[in-house]
Design a protein around this motif. Structure first.
Motif, mmCIF file in Angstrom:
data_model
loop_
_atom_site.group_PDB
_atom_site.id
_atom_site.type_symbol
_atom_site.label_atom_id
_atom_site.label_comp_id
_atom_site.label_asym_id
_atom_site.label_seq_id
_atom_site.Cartn_x
_atom_site.Cartn_y
_atom_site.Cartn_z
ATOM 1 N N ALA A 26 0.972 -1.210 0.239
ATOM 2 C CA ALA A 26 -0.048 0.087 0.114
ATOM 3 C C ALA A 26 0.627 1.167 -0.164
ATOM 4 O O ALA A 26 0.593 2.200 -0.846
ATOM 5 N N LEU A 27 1.964 1.278 0.967
ATOM 6 C CA LEU A 27 2.547 2.625 1.047
ATOM 7 C C LEU A 27 3.593 2.405 -0.138
ATOM 8 O O LEU A 27 4.162 3.836 -0.208
ATOM 9 N N ARG A 28 3.851 1.632 -0.834
ATOM 10 C CA ARG A 28 5.019 1.873 -2.012
ATOM 11 C C ARG A 28 4.174 1.862 -3.296
ATOM 12 O O ARG A 28 4.658 2.786 -4.179
ATOM 13 N N GLU A 29 3.053 1.438 -3.413
ATOM 14 C CA GLU A 29 2.519 1.514 -4.796
ATOM 15 C C GLU A 29 1.271 2.259 -4.770
ATOM 16 O O GLU A 29 0.441 2.303 -6.146
ATOM 17 N N THR A 30 0.783 2.947 -3.867
ATOM 18 C CA THR A 30 -0.567 3.544 -3.891
ATOM 19 C C THR A 30 -0.432 4.704 -3.151
ATOM 20 O O THR A 30 0.752 5.100 -2.594
ATOM 21 N N ALA A 31 -1.279 5.820 -3.302
ATOM 22 C CA ALA A 31 -1.137 6.964 -2.876
ATOM 23 C C ALA A 31 -1.629 7.308 -1.204
ATOM 24 O O ALA A 31 -1.424 8.433 -0.572
ATOM 25 N N ILE A 32 -1.885 6.246 -0.683
ATOM 26 C CA ILE A 32 -2.424 6.147 1.012
ATOM 27 C C ILE A 32 -1.042 6.460 1.713
ATOM 28 O O ILE A 32 0.115 6.182 1.493
ATOM 29 N N ASP A 33 -0.968 7.271 2.831
ATOM 30 C CA ASP A 33 -0.057 7.493 3.612
ATOM 31 C C ASP A 33 -0.097 6.834 5.135
ATOM 32 O O ASP A 33 -1.172 6.121 5.079
ATOM 33 N N ALA A 34 0.856 6.690 5.615
ATOM 34 C CA ALA A 34 0.955 5.649 6.919
ATOM 35 C C ALA A 34 -0.019 6.126 7.939
ATOM 36 O O ALA A 34 -0.601 4.999 8.314
ATOM 37 N N ALA A 35 -0.249 7.305 8.194
ATOM 38 C CA ALA A 35 -1.282 7.435 9.130
ATOM 39 C C ALA A 35 -2.890 6.963 8.695
ATOM 40 O O ALA A 35 -3.561 6.444 9.497
ATOM 41 N N SER A 36 -3.023 7.269 7.790
ATOM 42 C CA SER A 36 -4.535 6.861 7.035
ATOM 43 C C SER A 36 -4.592 5.265 7.197
ATOM 44 O O SER A 36 -5.415 4.750 7.487
ATOM 45 N N PHE A 37 -3.552 4.804 6.497
ATOM 46 C CA PHE A 37 -3.153 3.283 6.612
ATOM 47 C C PHE A 37 -3.547 2.900 7.973
ATOM 48 O O PHE A 37 -4.594 1.848 8.417
ATOM 49 N N SER A 195 -3.351 11.511 2.308
ATOM 50 C CA SER A 195 -3.685 11.116 0.858
ATOM 51 C C SER A 195 -4.231 9.723 0.918
ATOM 52 O O SER A 195 -3.825 8.857 1.607
ATOM 53 N N TRP A 196 -5.037 9.217 -0.011
ATOM 54 C CA TRP A 196 -5.296 7.794 -0.135
ATOM 55 C C TRP A 196 -5.955 7.722 -1.653
ATOM 56 O O TRP A 196 -6.424 8.704 -2.339
ATOM 57 N N ASP A 197 -5.947 6.408 -2.257
ATOM 58 C CA ASP A 197 -6.845 6.246 -3.260
ATOM 59 C C ASP A 197 -7.485 5.047 -3.033
ATOM 60 O O ASP A 197 -7.495 4.357 -2.035
ATOM 61 N N GLY A 198 -8.199 4.463 -4.026
ATOM 62 C CA GLY A 198 -8.980 3.249 -3.938
ATOM 63 C C GLY A 198 -8.205 2.081 -3.834
ATOM 64 O O GLY A 198 -8.488 1.393 -2.828
ATOM 65 N N ALA A 199 -7.103 1.812 -4.515
ATOM 66 C CA ALA A 199 -6.471 0.807 -4.215
ATOM 67 C C ALA A 199 -5.644 0.519 -2.762
ATOM 68 O O ALA A 199 -5.633 -0.477 -2.088
ATOM 69 N N GLY A 200 -5.182 1.911 -2.340
ATOM 70 C CA GLY A 200 -4.655 1.885 -0.953
ATOM 71 C C GLY A 200 -5.758 1.685 0.193
ATOM 72 O O GLY A 200 -5.310 0.821 1.383
#
Length: 282
Positions: A26-37, A195-200
């Motif tokens: 998720a953190l390498r391939e998508t736009a999601i950040d660590a806090a949101s994850f 930040s995030w996206d659908g994949a993340g």
């Protein structure tokens, strides 16, 4: 070992390794950040565990406590931020090694005595972690490595706090429920950077629901059929599974330093566990 227990144990180890893979992916391939994850993982895990408790024939109220929730939050947050820079296998090895060593050191602090084999094993495992952190071309980023060690210490503390607290699933559900708002507060403090996206989002939901919530439920179902030494030893497979998954699915390199460090850490911990089993049987 009965086939059912063997299957449940294998699925649980795959789930634990899957947490590392999903977070790194998720953190390498998508736009999601660590806090949101972290926030999504803990919130989804809390919901999944609550649903699993509700589906039981005999309903069990959620338990847990704030010290356990704080340790769980510290683990989950440090885990996510560390994986911004660490490869999957390196992160899993640092996490697992720190968990086991912190619990061993706590036992020593409480007066537990180690025999020669256990002392050598502890020294070998600690040396393996230190060797992984030494400067060099294949060394992981120091700040991220220290964060993952902190995550391991927090998870070790969480495990120690959970001993004798009652039904493990109910305790974990309660701790997840308490930790989720803490992760949300962390995300709010970093609001401009979120930040995030659908994949993340999907990876975070899978980590919370499947590899965390369902994974823990499977593990707790397997534990009654395992001796304590078996339960501890089988977890040696998690860093290996995570490293293989990172190499196969993410194209991460299996460096010689990682392989040698993994051999030292896992071999050392196996020595400690083996000496404990022999002492228990004598």
């Amino acid at each position: 070992m009965p086939p059912r227990i063997l299957l449940l144990t294998a699925l649980a180890m795959l789930a634990f390794a899957g947490n590392s893979l999903l977070c790194r992916l998720a953190l390498r391939e998508t736009a999601i950040d660590a806090a949101s994850f972290t926030a999504i993982r803990l919130a989804c895990g809390a919901l999944t565990l609550w649903l699993l408790l509700r589906l039981r024939t005999v309903r069990q109220p959620m338990a847990g406590n704030w010290p356990g929730a704080l340790a769980l939050f510290a683990y989950a947050a440090a885990f996510s931020f560390a994986y911004l820079q660490l490869d999957t296998g390196v992160g899993a090895l640092l996490l697992f090694g720190a968990v086991q060593l912190s619990m061993l050191l706590w036992g020593l602090w409480r007066g537990e005595r180690l025999g020669l084999a256990a002392s050598l094993g502890t020294a070998l495992a600690a040396g393996g972690l230190l060797a992984l952190l030494l400067p060099g071309a294949s060394a992981p980023p120091l700040a991220a490595a220290l964060l993952m060690l902190l995550a391991g210490i927090a998870w070790g503390g969480y495990s120690l706090l959970g001993r004798g607290q009652g039904d493990p699933l109910a305790v974990t559900a309660g701790n997840f429920l308490r930790a989720a708002p803490l992760a949300l507060l962390l995300a709010l403090t970093l609001l401009p950077r979120l930040s995030w996206d659908g994949a993340g989002l999907c990876y975070a939901l899978l980590s919370g629901a499947l590899t965390s919530g369902v994974g823990y439920a499977i593990w707790y179902s397997a534990l009654p059929g395992l001796r304590a030494s078996q339960a501890a030893t089988v977890q040696l497979s998690v860093p290996i599974l995570a490293a293989l998954g990172g190499a196969l699915l993410l194209g991460e390199a299996l460096s010689l330093r990682l392989l040698l460090s993994a051999g030292a850490v896992l071999g050392g911990i196996a020595l400690v566990l083996g000496s404990r089993q022999r002492r228990a049987g004598s």
